[in-house]
Write an enzyme that holds these catalytic residues in place. Structure first.
Site, PDB file in Angstrom:
ATOM      1  N   GLU A 103       7.903  38.303  -0.059  1.00 44.90           N
ATOM      2  CA  GLU A 103       6.668  38.402   0.710  1.00 44.90           C
ATOM      3  C   GLU A 103       5.664  39.359   0.054  1.00 44.90           C
ATOM      4  O   GLU A 103       5.120  40.252   0.694  1.00 44.90           O
ATOM      5  CB  GLU A 103       6.970  38.828   2.156  1.00 44.90           C
ATOM      6  CG  GLU A 103       7.878  37.827   2.862  1.00 44.90           C
ATOM      7  CD  GLU A 103       8.133  38.119   4.329  1.00 44.90           C
ATOM      8  OE1 GLU A 103       8.145  39.300   4.718  1.00 44.90           O
ATOM      9  OE2 GLU A 103       8.316  37.144   5.090  1.00 44.90           O
ATOM     10  N   ASP A 113      14.794  33.337   9.470  1.00 43.19           N
ATOM     11  CA  ASP A 113      14.267  34.656   9.802  1.00 43.19           C
ATOM     12  C   ASP A 113      14.462  35.013  11.274  1.00 43.19           C
ATOM     13  O   ASP A 113      13.492  35.011  12.029  1.00 43.19           O
ATOM     14  CB  ASP A 113      12.773  34.707   9.434  1.00 43.19           C
ATOM     15  CG  ASP A 113      12.225  36.124   9.442  1.00 43.19           C
ATOM     16  OD1 ASP A 113      13.019  37.074   9.544  1.00 43.19           O
ATOM     17  OD2 ASP A 113      10.986  36.269   9.343  1.00 43.19           O
ATOM     18  N   GLU A 173      11.422  40.467  17.541  1.00 40.76           N
ATOM     19  CA  GLU A 173      10.258  39.834  16.925  1.00 40.76           C
ATOM     20  C   GLU A 173      10.039  38.399  17.401  1.00 40.76           C
ATOM     21  O   GLU A 173       8.943  38.038  17.807  1.00 40.76           O
ATOM     22  CB  GLU A 173      10.411  39.874  15.401  1.00 40.76           C
ATOM     23  CG  GLU A 173       9.295  39.132  14.689  1.00 40.76           C
ATOM     24  CD  GLU A 173       9.403  39.215  13.163  1.00 40.76           C
ATOM     25  OE1 GLU A 173      10.345  39.839  12.647  1.00 40.76           O
ATOM     26  OE2 GLU A 173       8.519  38.632  12.500  1.00 40.76           O
TER      27      GLU A 173
HETATM   28  O1  GCW Z   1       9.497  37.544   8.456  1.00 45.62           O
HETATM   29  C1  GCW Z   1       9.469  38.800   8.340  1.00 45.62           C
HETATM   30  C2  GCW Z   1       8.776  39.651   9.329  1.00 45.62           C
HETATM   31  C3  GCW Z   1       8.158  40.732   8.506  1.00 45.62           C
HETATM   32  C4  GCW Z   1       9.291  41.495   7.812  1.00 45.62           C
HETATM   33  C5  GCW Z   1      10.127  40.503   7.009  1.00 45.62           C
HETATM   34  C6  GCW Z   1      11.322  41.128   6.326  1.00 45.62           C
HETATM   35  C7  GCW Z   1       9.409  43.761   7.170  1.00 45.62           C
HETATM   36  O2  GCW Z   1       7.828  38.919  10.050  1.00 45.62           O
HETATM   37  O3  GCW Z   1       7.415  41.554   9.335  1.00 45.62           O
HETATM   38  O4  GCW Z   1       8.814  42.500   6.998  1.00 45.62           O
HETATM   39  O5  GCW Z   1      10.571  39.496   7.845  1.00 45.62           O
HETATM   40  O6  GCW Z   1      12.409  41.023   6.871  1.00 45.62           O
HETATM   41  O7  GCW Z   1      11.183  41.690   5.264  1.00 45.62           O
END
Ligand code: GCW
Length: 690
Positions: free
Chosen positions: A298, A377, A405
Site C-alpha cells: 500500500e 483484509d 475496521e
Molecule cells: O486495508 C488496510 C487498512 C489500512 C491498514 C492496512 C494494513 C495500517 O485499511 O488502514 O494500514 O490494512 O494492514 O497495513
C-alpha cells in the site's frame, strides 16, 4: 451501582476494577503470604506483589502481609532473618518452580489449594505475574478458592498487541478516541501507560508495538535521539509487566534519516547503516524486542524497488538485530493495490501466497512472517490464509484485528473471539498431525519460540479505552485466547463479565448472549456468504454495495443479473488450489465448498439451491431480515440491564445500539434492494424491498 474508584483518573480500570466481592471464604488465604525462590526486588515480582495487595485489598478488604523467605539474601523485607519454617504458617505460599516441576513451562504457573493453604508456583517472574492475575480473576468471579488445582502454561510464545497509533495522536482505524502513546509528535509516558501495561499483561500479553505499521513523518524518527529517551521510559514501564517493547520501522529510513540514495538490502552501505542504527536502538532502548515491518505494501517502500525479494529485505534487518537478540516481524500483506477492475485474472486473494511461498525456508531464524488471518483484509468472513501452514520452513505469526475496521467500528457489537477460534482450529493439512493454525503459530511445527499471535488493537484514550464498553470483550478475550487457545469464546466471557460488570447471573447471561450471537448477527445484515466488502469506501462503516466494485483495490463481488461471487476455482483465478489437499478440492467445488464461504470461491446463480433448500437470492433476503431482527433483540436485551450495570455504561451502550440498528436497517434495505433490482426475483415472503 458503585462507581469505578479510579474514575477520577479520567479512565476506567476495565476488568481490573477490584471493587468489593463476595468473600466465599477467600479472605482467609490472604492473612500472610510467603515468597520463596523469587527475588522480591525483581521488577516483575514487585509488580505482581503490588497487584496482589491492591486486588485483595479492593475485593476482599484485606491487607496481605508479604514476607520474603531467604530472599534475596536470607533476610526478610525489614532486615530480620527469616527461616524457611516461616513458610509453614503462611496461608499463601508463592514459590518458584524448580526445573519444569509438575509440567510448569516458561511463563507458566500452577495454583493449588490444600488444607486451607494456597500455593502459587511459577516457572519464572512473568509466570508469577500471570498467576497473580489469575488468582485475582477467580476472586473477582466470586469463586471459592477451596480445592483449586490449576496448571496453566501459555500456548503461544509471542502474544502481541499491534497499535496503529500515529505520532500526531490520530489512530489509523481507531474508534476509541485518540492515541495515549502519542500526541503532537511527542511520546506520552504517564500513569495511563502503566495502567495500559497492567491491563494487557493481566491477560497475558507479552509484546506490544506502539506505532502504526504505516511509518511516516515523525514516526520514522522514533529510532533516533529525538525520541530515544521517551521510548526508553515507556519500554521500562512495559518491562515491569513482562512486556517486550517493539516499534514499526520505515524500510526506507536509511534514506530518510541516513541520507543514503538507496534502500537496496544487498547494498553494503545500506547494510552498514542498519547495523549501526540497530546497535544504537538496542543500546538506547532497554527491553526492545525488535521491529515490525510493512514493506512493499500500500505504497510503503520495500525491497521490490531494487529487484530484491521480501526475504532479502527481512534478512538484512534480521542480521542487524541478531547481536542483541532482536527479531524482525515482517508482514505478508503484499498485494497490487492499483489493480484494474476489468481484469479478472489478477486476484488479490492470491497475492500473499504468490509473493511469499517461493522463498519458504530462505528467511533467517529471527524473522517471523506475520500473516493476516484471511487472504484479503479482516472481513467479517474469509477463508483462512493459505500461507498459514502453506509455508513449512518459515516462522509464522497470525495477525488478527480487534479494531473493528470492517466489523462495525465499535458501534455495532461484534465479539470476535468465535471467529479467531475458527481460524485457530482450521486444519491446514501441512503435515499428518498437529496441523491446525494453532499448531503452526505455537512454534511447535518449527520447534522454536519465534512464533505467536498478534492483534491490531482497538484502544484509544476514551475513558472506557475501547469506544464501546462491549468492545473491551475483544481486548480482554484476545489476550486470554492467545495465552490459552483451548478456552472457549463463552468461557472467556464467563471470566470477563463478572470482572468488568457484575457477578450477577442475569447480567452475565444477558451480556453473554448479546456477545455470543453478535458476529453472526453482523454477518447476516452485511455482505453475504464470504464475499466481503460492500462497505463505504475508505471509511469502511456503513453499506455501499458497489463502493469498491470499480476501484483499484482488488475487492470485487462481480454481481450481475444472473448471479454473484468471484470464481476462485481452477476455472477462475485458481486461488482455491493454493491450499493443501483436501482443502483445495473442498473449496474448488461448489458442492463441497462450505456455504458460508460460497461467494468467496464461486460465482453462483441467484436460483442456486443451498443446503437449506433455499435459493441463494432467498437466503440473501432472509439473512438480512434476520440480522436486523437479531440486532433489535440484542438492543432490547441490553435495555433490561438498566440499574444492573453502571449508569454511564448503560447509556453509552444503549446509544450505540441505536446507531447499530440504524446501520443494520440501511444494510438490509440497500443489500436486498440491490439484489432484487439486479435479479428481478421477488422475496417469497413479500416483505418490503425497495
Ligand atoms: O486495508 C488496510 C487498512 C489500512 C491498514 C492496512 C494494513 C495500517 O485499511 O488502514 O494500514 O490494512 O494492514 O497495513
Amino acid at each position: 451501582m458503585k462507581s469505578d474508584p479510579k474514575e477520577q483518573k479520567g479512565w476506567s480500570q476495565l476488568w481490573l476494577k477490584y471493587d468489593r466481592k463476595r468473600d466465599n471464604g477467600n479472605g482467609n488465604y490472604f492473612e500472610r503470604a510467603a515468597v520463596q525462590g523469587f527475588d522480591c526486588e525483581d521488577r516483575v515480582v514487585r509488580s505482581a506483589l503490588k497487584e496482589l495487595s491492591h486486588g485483595v485489598r479492593g475485593m476482599l478488604g484485606r491487607t496481605v502481609e508479604i514476607i520474603a523467605l531467604k530472599e534475596p539474601d536470607g533476610f526478610g523485607k525489614s532486615g530480620e532473618r527469616v527461616e524457611p519454617s516461616a513458610s509453614s504458617d503462611a496461608s499463601l505460599l508463592i514459590k518458584k518452580a524448580e526445573g519444569t516441576e509438575r509440567g510448569i513451562r516458561p511463563e507458566g504457573y500452577a495454583i493449588r489449594e490444600e488444607k486451607g493453604r494456597l500455593t502459587l508456583e511459577a516457572a519464572d517472574e512473568k509466570g508469577l505475574l500471570y498467576a497473580v492475575f489469575h488468582l485475582l480473576r477467580l476472586i473477582a468471579m466470586e469463586r471459592g478458592l477451596a480445592g483449586t488445582d490449576i496448571l496453566c502454561c501459555p500456548d503461544n510464545p509471542l502474544r502481541m498487541y499491534d497499535h496503529w497509533d500515529n505520532m500526531d495522536g490520530s489512530i489509523e482505524r481507531g474508534y476509541s478516541g485518540r492515541s495515549f502513546f502519542f500526541e503532537s509528535d511527542q511520546v506520552i509516558v504517564d500513569e495511563r501507560t502503566r495502567d495500559y501495561a497492567r491491563l494487557v499483561s493481566s491477560v497475558g500479553i507479552n509484546a506490544v508495538v506502539i506505532n502504526n505499521v504505516n511509518v511516516k513523518q515523525a514516526a520514522t524518527w522514533l529510532i533516533t535521539d529525538r525520541y530515544f529517551e521517551k521510548a526508553a521510559q515507556m519500554a521500562e514501564i512495559f518491562a515491569d509487566y513482562g512486556i517486550r517493547f517493539f516499534l514499526s520501522l520505515n524500510y526506507a529510513a536509511c534514506m530518510e534519516l541516513g541520507g543514503l540514495s538507496s534502500a537496496d538490502p544487498l547494498d553494503p552501505e545500506v547494510i552498514a547503516w542498519w547495523q549501526g542504527k540497530m546497535k544504537e536502538c538496542f543500546e538506547k532502548i532497554p527491553n526492545l524486542g525488535g521491529f515490525l515491518v510493512k514493506a512493499d505494501s500500500e505504497g510503503r517502500p520495500g525491497p521490490f524497488t531494487y529487484g530484491r525479494t521480501q526475504a532479502d529485505g527481512a534478512n538484512m534487518l534480521a542480521d542487524a538485530v541478531r547481536p542483541y537478540g532482536g527479531i524482525i516481524i515482517w508482514r505478508c500483506f503484499v498485494y497490487n493495490c492499483t489493480q484494474d477492475w476489468r481484469d479478472r485474472k489478477t486476484d488479490r486473494a492470491r497475492a500473499g501466497y504468490d509473493n511469499f511461498i517461493g522463498m519458504d525456508g530462505d528467511y533467517h531464524e529471527n524473522v517471523i512472517l506475520q500473516i493476516k488471518n484471511g487472504p484479503m483484509d479482516f472481513q467479517i468472513r474469509e477463508p483462512v490464509s493459505p500461507l498459514l501452514g502453506g509455508l513449512s520452513k518459515t516462522n509464522q505469526m497470525l495477525e488478527v484485528q480487534i479494531a473493528q475496521e470492517y466489523t462495525g467500528h465499535q458501534i455495532d457489537v461484534c465479539y470476535l473471539i468465535p471467529m479467531f477460534k475458527e481460524v485457530l482450529d482450521f486444519h491446514t493439512y501441512c503435515r499428518p498431525e498437529a496441523d491446525t493454525v494453532a499448531d503452526v503459530i505455537s512454534g511447535r511445527v518449527m520447534g522454536n519460540q519465534n512464533a505467536g499471535i498478534a492483534a491490531v488493537c482497538n484502544t484509544g484514550n476514551d475513558e472506557n479505552w475501547t469506544g464501546s464498553d462491549l468492545a473491551a470483550a475483544n481486548l480482554y478475550g484476545f489476550g486470554r485466547l492467545a495465552f490459552q487457545t483451548s478456552l472457549s469464546a463463552e468461557e472467556i466471557l464467563e471470566e470477563w463479565i463478572p470482572q468488568q460488570f457484575s457477578a450477577d447471573r442475569e447480567v452475565i447471561d444477558t451480556i453473554k448472549k448479546i456477545l455470543l450471537t453478535s458476529r453472526e448477527t453482523y454477518e447476516k445484515y452485511t455482505s453475504p456468504l464470504g464475499i466481503g466488502w460492500m462497505v463505504t469506501p475508505h471509511e469502511h462503516y456503513g453499506c455501499s454495495v458497489d463502493g469498491y466494485e470499480y476501484s483499484r483495490w482488488g475487492t470485487y463481488h462481480r454481481a450481475d443479473h444472473l448471479g454473484i461471487g468471484v470464481d476462485r476455482s481452477d476455472q477462475g483465478t485458481g486461488y482455491a488450489l493454493q491450499y493443501h489437499e483436501p482443502n483445495a478440492s473442498m473449496y474448488n467445488s461448489m458442492e463441497t465448498c462450505p456455504e458460508e464461504l460460497l461467494l468467496f470461491f464461486h460465482h453462483v446463480p441467484y436460483n442456486y439451491i443451498l443446503r437449506t433448500g433455499k435459493t441463494l437470492i432467498q437466503h440473501i433476503y432472509d439473512s438480512h431480515f434476520e440480522g436486523v431482527e437479531e440486532a433489535e433483540a440484542s438492543a432490547a436485551a441490553w435495555d433490561t440491564l438498566e440499574g444492573k450495570v453502571e449508569e454511564k455504561t448503560f447509556r453509552l451502550v444503549q446509544e450505540r445500539f441505536q446507531r447499530q440498528l440504524y446501520n443494520a436497517r440501511e444494510w438490509r434495505d440497500q443489500v436486498n434492494s440491490y439484489f432484487y433490482r439486479k435479479s428481478g426475483i421477488p422475496d417469497e415472503k413479500g416483505r418490503d424491498i425497495y
